[in-house]
Scaffold this motif. Structure first.
Motif, PDB file in Angstrom:
ATOM      1  N   GLY A   1       0.822  -1.213   0.051  1.00  0.00           N
ATOM      2  CA  GLY A   1       0.205  -0.083   0.134  1.00  0.00           C
ATOM      3  C   GLY A   1       0.780   1.208  -0.061  1.00  0.00           C
ATOM      4  O   GLY A   1       0.292   2.336   0.146  1.00  0.00           O
TER       5      GLY A   1
ATOM      6  N   ILE B   1       3.251   4.354  -1.702  1.00  0.00           N
ATOM      7  CA  ILE B   1       2.919   4.844  -2.787  1.00  0.00           C
ATOM      8  C   ILE B   1       4.510   5.532  -3.447  1.00  0.00           C
ATOM      9  O   ILE B   1       5.168   6.022  -2.661  1.00  0.00           O
TER      10      ILE B   1
ATOM     11  N   LYS C   1      -3.085   0.359  -2.717  1.00  0.00           N
ATOM     12  CA  LYS C   1      -4.312   1.088  -2.714  1.00  0.00           C
ATOM     13  C   LYS C   1      -4.180   2.249  -3.702  1.00  0.00           C
ATOM     14  O   LYS C   1      -5.204   2.727  -4.204  1.00  0.00           O
ATOM     15  N   ARG C   2      -3.121   2.629  -4.198  1.00  0.00           N
ATOM     16  CA  ARG C   2      -2.699   3.622  -5.266  1.00  0.00           C
ATOM     17  C   ARG C   2      -2.165   3.240  -6.180  1.00  0.00           C
ATOM     18  O   ARG C   2      -0.661   3.052  -5.973  1.00  0.00           O
TER      19      ARG C   2
ATOM     20  N   TYR D   1       5.666  13.188   6.555  1.00  0.00           N
ATOM     21  CA  TYR D   1       5.381  11.676   5.915  1.00  0.00           C
ATOM     22  C   TYR D   1       6.318  10.614   6.312  1.00  0.00           C
ATOM     23  O   TYR D   1       7.593  10.974   6.724  1.00  0.00           O
TER      24      TYR D   1
ATOM     25  N   ALA E   1      -0.394  14.056  -2.977  1.00  0.00           N
ATOM     26  CA  ALA E   1      -0.611  12.940  -1.898  1.00  0.00           C
ATOM     27  C   ALA E   1      -1.759  13.251  -0.895  1.00  0.00           C
ATOM     28  O   ALA E   1      -2.246  12.624   0.125  1.00  0.00           O
TER      29      ALA E   1
ATOM     30  N   ASN F   1      -0.249   6.785   4.729  1.00  0.00           N
ATOM     31  CA  ASN F   1       0.667   5.937   3.743  1.00  0.00           C
ATOM     32  C   ASN F   1       2.175   6.188   3.952  1.00  0.00           C
ATOM     33  O   ASN F   1       2.473   7.308   3.714  1.00  0.00           O
TER      34      ASN F   1
ATOM     35  N   ALA G   1      -3.969  10.522   1.110  1.00  0.00           N
ATOM     36  CA  ALA G   1      -3.144   9.418   1.210  1.00  0.00           C
ATOM     37  C   ALA G   1      -2.377   9.729   2.446  1.00  0.00           C
ATOM     38  O   ALA G   1      -1.228   8.781   2.768  1.00  0.00           O
ATOM     39  N   GLU G   2      -2.809  10.549   3.513  1.00  0.00           N
ATOM     40  CA  GLU G   2      -2.067  10.826   4.698  1.00  0.00           C
ATOM     41  C   GLU G   2      -1.985   9.276   5.413  1.00  0.00           C
ATOM     42  O   GLU G   2      -2.907   8.509   5.624  1.00  0.00           O
TER      43      GLU G   2
END
Length: 139
Positions: free
Chosen positions: A19, A21, A45-46, A103, A73, A79, A76-77
């Motif tokens: 999952g 990115i 997921k992406r 991140y 992003a 990830n 997508a926090e």
């Protein structure tokens, strides 16, 4: 180390399957002429990588890098982000900047093209030379 760590291309692929990115920080010229990673088969997921230049044409630092990262992003926090460049140098700087922005960030060792061989050709290692999925130029 001021980011989560370094990954081999194969370890990066496993993160994508879990999952994470992928963020390709090479230049538009590199994307267009050398190709890009194809992350769709990872099924995370992406599926699509983010494309955000660390340096603009002429080697000028992209002062909007973090802002562009936050924009692309969005949603997508939480990830993990995996940063990729040509050889694994710019992606370290990008991973550090992304970590400072909150991140969880990793660097892909060897980069997309890998190290040059004794003739200067990039055939030794890296994402594409390790047989991970790629596609022809973007943009």
């Amino acid at each position: 180390m001021s980011y989560a760590g370094d990954l081999t291309p194969q370890q990066a692929w496993a993160k994508l399957e879990d999952g994470a990115i992928l963020v390709d920080v090479r230049t538009e010229g590199e994307w267009a002429h050398i190709g890009t990673p194809d992350t769709a088969p990872a099924g995370g997921k992406r599926n699509d990588p983010l494309f955000i230049q660390w340096n603009l044409a002429g080697g000028i630092p992209n002062s909007q890098f973090v802002a562009q990262l936050k924009q692309q992003a969005a949603g997508a926090e939480g990830n993990e982000l995996v940063f990729l460049c040509r050889s694994g140098a710019r992606s370290i700087a990008a991973a550090v900047a992304a970590t400072e922005a909150g991140y969880t960030s990793y660097n892909v060792l060897e980069g997309f093209e890998g190290e040059p061989d004794r003739d200067g050709e990039r055939t030794v290692n890296g994402w594409k030379n390790r047989g991970l999925p790629t596609q022809s130029g973007k943009h």
